[in-house]
Design a protein around this motif. Sequence first.
Motif, PDB file in Angstrom:
ATOM      1  N   ARG A 180      80.321 -30.978 -32.277  1.00 53.08           N
ATOM      2  CA  ARG A 180      78.965 -30.478 -32.457  1.00 53.08           C
ATOM      3  C   ARG A 180      78.788 -29.068 -31.921  1.00 53.08           C
ATOM      4  N   ARG A 209      77.856 -26.542 -34.682  1.00 53.94           N
ATOM      5  CA  ARG A 209      76.427 -26.217 -34.729  1.00 53.94           C
ATOM      6  C   ARG A 209      76.101 -24.990 -33.905  1.00 53.94           C
ATOM      7  N   GLU A 262      70.829 -34.460 -30.031  1.00 55.72           N
ATOM      8  CA  GLU A 262      69.888 -34.405 -31.157  1.00 55.72           C
ATOM      9  C   GLU A 262      68.545 -34.937 -30.696  1.00 55.72           C
ATOM     10  N   TYR A 305      65.509 -36.917 -31.959  1.00 55.58           N
ATOM     11  CA  TYR A 305      65.109 -37.752 -33.084  1.00 55.58           C
ATOM     12  C   TYR A 305      63.627 -38.091 -32.998  1.00 55.58           C
ATOM     13  N   ASN A 339      70.916 -41.930 -40.122  1.00 49.52           N
ATOM     14  CA  ASN A 339      70.367 -40.590 -39.874  1.00 49.52           C
ATOM     15  C   ASN A 339      68.937 -40.497 -40.375  1.00 49.52           C
ATOM     16  N   GLN A 354      65.572 -39.805 -38.192  1.00 49.27           N
ATOM     17  CA  GLN A 354      64.764 -38.620 -38.482  1.00 49.27           C
ATOM     18  C   GLN A 354      63.373 -38.975 -38.992  1.00 49.27           C
TER      19      GLN A 354
END
Lengths: 442, 264, 325
Positions: free
Chosen positions: A247, A251, C8, C10, C238, C242
């Motif tokens: 990642r 990214r 991430e 979410y 995913n 999301q």
Amino acid sequence: MGLTGLEIYKHLPKTNCKDCGLPTCLAFAMALASGKGSLDSCPHVTEETKSALDDASAPPIKLVKAGVGDHVVELGEETEIFRHDKRFFHPTGVAVLISDHDDVAAKVEAFEQLEFHRVGMHYVTDMVAVRCDSGEAGKFKAAVETVAGKTKKAIILVAEDPAAMEAGLSAVAGRNPLIYAATAANYEKMVALAKANSCPLAVKGTSLDATAELVEKIVALDYRELVLDSGARETSKVLADLTQFRRLAVRKKFRPFGYPAIAFTSKEDPREEIVQAGAYLSKYADIVVLKADARQQLLPLLAWRQNLYTDPQKPIAVEAKLYDIGDANENSPLYVTTNFSLTYFIVESEVESSRIPSRILAVDTGGISVLTAYADNKFSAETIAAAIKKSGAEDKVNHRKLVLPGYVAVLKGALEEESGWEVIVGPREASGITKFSKENFA
Amino acid sequence: MIIIGERINGMFKDIARAIKDRDPVPVQEWARKQEHNGAHYLDINVGPSSPDAVGAMTWLIEVTQEASKLPLCLDSTKYDAIEAGLKICRRPAMINSVPAEKAKMERVFSMAAEYGAEVICLAMNEEGIPKNADVRIALAAELVVVADGFGISPEMLYIDPLVLPCNVAQDHGIEVLRTLREIKLISDPAPKTVVGLSNISQGTKNRALINRTFAVMAMANGLDAGIVDADDDELMEAIASARIILNLDIYCDSYVDVFMQRNR
Amino acid sequence: MTVEILKEKYRNTVGEVVLGATREQGGTRSHTITVGGEGALPFLHFEGSIPNRPVLALEIWDLAPAEWGPLFEKYYGDVWSDPGAWASKCVDQYGADLIQLRLKGADPDTKGAAVEECIAAVKKVLEAVGVPLIVVGCGKPEIDNALYAPIAEAAAGEKLLIGVAELESYKAVTSACMANQHNLIAQSPIDINICKQLNILIAEMSTAMANRIIIDPTIAALGYGIEYSYSIMERARNGALQGDKMLAMPMIGNVGIEAWRTKEANQPEADEPAWGEQEERGILWEATTAMAYLQSGIDIMVLRHPETLKVIKATIDDLMQDNSY
């Protein structure tokens, strides 16, 4: 991969001198970012700036190679987190570990057997790792020599003692082995060895932070043929670290992690080890090193590697030909389908479970499914009739009956006319084949 | 696309009257209605004719917050009114807006940093709205650089390339679309983009058709947010469809219903 | 140097579904099992909560499965003519978290069991074991549709997981589950669009049922299209994280059935010496299939070989270890 305006701007003189013809350095940076200008338009950039910008525009993960000739293993240069976003490019190198305590010759001979043929594909276990457990440079060198003499595959040398590594390396000079590993304690000597032999070098940290720090030290010594190991060995921790490597490189273009990664299994039970290796292979090891070396253990792992690295955008085809299922003879039924691998495998598996020896003719539709190929005129009376002729089916069976997928029953008349074969309309879904075959052929 | 509901604005007669009489009912009705229709933010604008911008702004914010939990987009050229508003917003707000002019950027970005607010940035400066995309992009980059100096990440910025009515400035449309694309090349993470959608159709016939046509074209060029009429069902359906085509949502036969209901 | 960990953000979590009910809750299970609830991608504990571990069922039938062959006769041959005894062995001896009972006997091509016989089989299993139960039909909608209501009623309160609802045939099973508080398997043919649409249709019948759906995206075995279902599951998960609520359900996969249908699991070593020993190969074919789906977000797996269950359970133990930074 392009640079952003701000990344370019950082390296510009920021004088807004307008010599490039644009009002500000920022405007010039944006013009470069969108591909509308050339860095040469600025008379004030230095060579240093140019090389910094070149570096910054390098791919997020470097391509590193181990091995030579036909046995080079290419690692890295991945660009995705998920295969469905594009694809994974360079399949994970699968390495079997041999200790210099083992019967090295027997082990490497067994390793050489770990190649498989299934469904028209050839799976290769592509690397062998030799580990110095003896602590003796001489013994390690002898083990490496034995390995090198018995396999042409890429070699990983596993030793943290630079003296042992030097001895091992001397036995495989010119084979471009991966040196494992540079650590905080030995990195200067390991880098020197890697440089002297132009070999890729694994960097082993004790955490993500320590790994990044060590990479930067090695890059400062001007060596960049690197492979990463965070040092973690617990399954869950390795999964997290490999995910961060991928990642941050992809990214965030975090340079210290812009190299392929290697993972070592820790499980002793071979089954648990295969499953652990499979998890690393899925997320996101570029090399996985394991001890298991039996055929029945490697076959599933290599099958998963092959499946995972297929291109999701490209339909996968099986060879268009006549396949025998079971002990097919001249009376066996003949099924016709397309050469889209998923369609073919499902049909094959259903025909197989009918336990009636049969043949399947996979018609070349460029790897697309029955209905799509029909709509595209690639699965038509003409193409099927031609495929029957070409396959040699007429010599292999003494009947003239074929089973057509139910979805294209409409082709029956034309196909009978075109081929001279009697057409039996089969079920629409492959799941109906077992019942269908019992009713028609049992 | 992030939907910023445009309706609580003193330019509309019902809101102007509500502000004057301090009557919360029309404001709160619009707050609820826009939220129901899928807005993610509510734009709050006291309009041009309020003599006491600070008082009107704080009153509008208070009554809106009684009716809706959505974050607010404080829309004013009077920065005192925005600052007074930021103090009473219950969740991080958006400031609407700042041009690429030094003094204004300093004032707005320091407020934004203090209150954790997002900022709509206009790709214009003292010289007005640029004619072409290149100048708009350079101004956008300048806004990003200056905001960075205040510790504000590009992701907190919504660059507005400034849309002009298509009947008087037809040549700007294509420049705006290119600007939307190339703003994403400024930095990583890139700033977000926003447009005041209904500007494109000012003074035209077929306003709704032009609005939704432009909305999907802008989305195809990377638009992140729009100040829009959330009450326009056909616009919302077009946005839902564009999200499918851009692979932002996973298709299913009922995708329009799913999109319309997602915020309810 | 300090590496800035990339987590991430979410907007949503996967819904939680409770399988089974204890006496206090109106059923007879010794305990319940909660699945789903993920707020992160599989086993990435560092970026979100993974409150429930994936669970493993073993599959049993209401008749002796002749086609499983001698390999499975070793493990189940002594019990497979009695679903109660079979279920007990799976739980007590092999450590299954739950049982999937497939009413294969209802298929007219097998023994064409009447509804009463099917109910009796379900009751036998419920009496024999305390774990939550999955019940699926014989696979023929015209037969299964007549089974769902009486079975759901006979096991009212047990919070079974009943399957399967398909796009062409979801109403009967959904109504049966709705009326008796059971959970429902919604199955789509390796197609994410149909998967989502089916969930919407079920939710339209009953909003309460939307929270009791387990998605069966239809999985393929290793070597037979596994990458298609792997990617569909990754996309669904995913999407769920999301904010796509119509994909935010736990997922189930019939790993055992698919893996043990393959040539690689069944070909004797004598016929394919280069592939190595057969049973071990079969176990690893099933285990590798299961491993892949763990990595794509599966919550419930139905396995066949007790040794696969053992190795996958150990793997889940490892993967559930916290990896926060």
